[in-house]
Design an enzyme around this catalytic site. Structure first.
Site, short mmCIF file in Angstrom:
data_model
loop_
_atom_site.label_atom_id
_atom_site.label_comp_id
_atom_site.label_asym_id
_atom_site.label_seq_id
_atom_site.Cartn_x
_atom_site.Cartn_y
_atom_site.Cartn_z
N GLY A 357 0.79 -1.22 0.00
CA GLY A 357 0.00 0.00 0.00
C GLY A 357 0.82 1.27 0.00
N ASP A 374 -7.13 -0.54 5.14
CA ASP A 374 -7.67 -1.76 5.74
C ASP A 374 -6.62 -2.86 5.65
OD1 ASP A 374 -9.41 -3.48 6.95
OD2 ASP A 374 -10.61 -3.87 5.16
#
Length: 533
Positions: A357, A374
């Protein structure tokens, strides 16, 4: 004694060192995969594995040197290698039962640091003995190979070089070849077979009969057939899918109402798909407040990014409930993305990039209206996605009125808990921070923005929401939004103790779960406990 013919050429001794080093690393990596579904693959668990193996190897080095001096008979060394092969071959058969048994005992014996004690005890019980035996290889081979002190340095250097090269290969092969292709169990069997074949060649060429070799062959063959199940959750029935990727243990369960993904055997659900096309009842529903805070019903178009896509539940929900919203995801585990389309009905129109990410944010310039973080699983929280530097990077990729939503999957009760660290860190970056606890779970959703009117925008867009189910849910949820008051618990790239903080919460969760059974055991004894199951 006279040197065996096969050992007169030092090449076979170097070969022994090579495959010994390879097997040690393969077993170490196999250990991490065997333990991860039960205890996670956090830095804590890796520390325990490495520390335990180093203890075993050190003790093996000491014993191997003393044994070689006392009785310089290579038969002893290759006999020990057969014993190591037998033990490693049995790991796929009994290892999971040992882990569960040890966990059951320790969970009733300790009040804190359950993961540390259980993982350490499991490592000691399963891996110390075979690696102790493999630790005897190097000092024994030094004894057999050094004929002349004049070239002892060269000989020992060659042994270490072959051991190191074998270790390097033993690091890459399980990770990139055998575990993804055939799984952890067969990986153990492959390297047990290598050690066994190496020893059998020695005894056969020396014309020495070895009962251990016969037993080793029998155990290896039997283990290949009675690995009763490759399932880590061997007590589960009717799993839709169970497998392993480079990064995770993967389990898919399905019932009449929903499909679930878990990356841990003992606790936690990472994704859910509701077959009835309604709200999930989980944190994904609360997270949908973020598009409303970003003005989804007043804007022609909204761009959303999910870091930690998983099986795409949040993306599917947004696609289902919001028109004019484009969602893309980042998921480091490509196998999870494949499961998403196969079992969780993730639309193929939603792009998913196989990336870390934070690395993805560093690689793109695009700005978004909503970014969902998340990427936190149980205690496996990537520190590089929990620091001030990371959240600053997220803010740089948000539009001026954009909103970040973070799923924090553990609620700590003590001062300085993991959620407090995360929230304080985020609040040091964003001017507006709100939290809401997910009812019926340990999750907490955090919403952050630099837009001082984010709640006003939320209420205005909620009033425009056409879907009555979603509007009704959000009406109730918005009553629980709490403005977060920033503290001083800040995490940086240099200091982010996420594993220890996460473990504290896991201890609390486990303690709450087992209190009933502990009380039952104290009042009714073992029989009462067995009757409860």
């Amino acid at each position: 004694m006279e040197k065996r013919k096969i050992l007169r050429n030092k090449f076979y001794l170097y070969l022994t060192e090579f495959f010994s080093g390879m097997s040690v690393m393969a077993v170490e990596l196999g250990a991490s995969r065997l333990l991860a579904p039960y205890f996670s693959s956090s830095q804590i668990v890796w520390t325990i594995i490495i520390g335990t193996i180093m203890i075993a190897m050190a003790l093996g080095n000491i014993y191997g040197g003393k044994s070689a001096d006392k009785n310089p008979n290579p038969d002893k060394l290759y006999g020990r290698m057969i014993l190591a092969a037998i033990w490693i071959a049995l790991i796929p058969v009994v290892g999971k039962y040992i882990i569960i048994g040890i966990s059951a005992v320790i969970i009733f014996s300790v009040n804190s640091n359950f993961l540390i004690w259980a993982a350490f005890a499991a490592c000691m019980a399963i891996f110390v003995f075979p690696l102790f035996l493999l630790g005897t290889v190097t000092p024994s081979l030094v004894k057999y190979t050094v004929d002349d002190l004049e070239d002892s340095g060269k000989t020992v250097g060659m042994l270490n070089a072959f051991n190191t090269i074998g270790s390097i290969i033993g690091t890459f092969v399980p990770t990139f070849v055998t575990i993804p292709a055939v799984g952890t169990s067969i990986t153990f069997l492959i390297f047990a077979g290598i050690l066994l074949v190496l020893s059998i060649i020695y005894f056969a060429s020396s014309k020495v009969k070895s009962a251990k070799a016969i037993v080793g062959v029998v155990v290896l063959v039997v283990s290949c057939f009675v690995r009763n199940s490759d399932s880590f959750a061997f007590w589960e029935e009717d799993l839709t899918y169970e497998g392993e990727s480079v990064y995770n243990y993967l389990q898919v369960k399905e019932n009449e109402d929903a499909v679930y993904l878990s990356t841990n055997v003992l606790f936690g659900v990472q994704s859910v798909y509701e077959k009835a096309d309604n709200l999930t009842g989980m944190y994904y529903d609360y997270a949908m407040a973020a598009p409303l805070m970003a003005g989804v019903n007043r804007k022609d178009h909204l761009d959303a990014l999910i870091l930690g896509m998983g099986t795409g539940t949040f993306a599917t929900q947004c696609d289902r409930y919001f028109d004019g919203m484009s969602t893309e995801g980042v998921e480091i585990d490509e196998d999870i993305t494949k499961l998403a389309t196969e079992y969780f009905h993730l639309s193929e129109d939603i792009p998913v990039y196989t990336y870390d990410g934070r690395a993805y944010l560093n690689a793109v310039d695009k700005k978004y209206d909503v970014i969902m973080v998340d990427a936190y699983q149980d205690i496996t929280i990537p520190f590089q996605m929990s620091s001030v530097e990371f959240f600053r990077l997220v803010r740089e990729h948000l539009n001026p009125d954009g909103v970040m939503v973070v799923n924090m999957n553990m609620r700590g009760q003590e001062e300085g808990n993991i959620n407090q660290y995360l929230a304080d860190t985020i609040a040091s970056v964003f001017s507006e921070v709100y939290t809401v606890d997910v009812k019926g779970s340990t999750n907490r959703e955090l919403f952050a923005s630099d837009n001082p009117d984010m709640l006003t925008v939320f209420e205005e867009n909620l009033a425009l929401e056409q879907n009555r189910e979603l509007a009704s849910f959000m009406d109730g949820a918005c009553e629980d939004f709490t403005a977060y008051r920033a503290g001083s618990y800040i995490m940086t790239d240099d200091k982010a103790p996420v594993e220890l903080l996460g473990m504290e919460v896991i201890d609390d969760l486990i303690g709450d779960e087992v209190t009933y059974y502990k009380n039952l055991y104290e009042t009714e004894g073992l029989q009462g406990l067995l009757n409860a199951f």
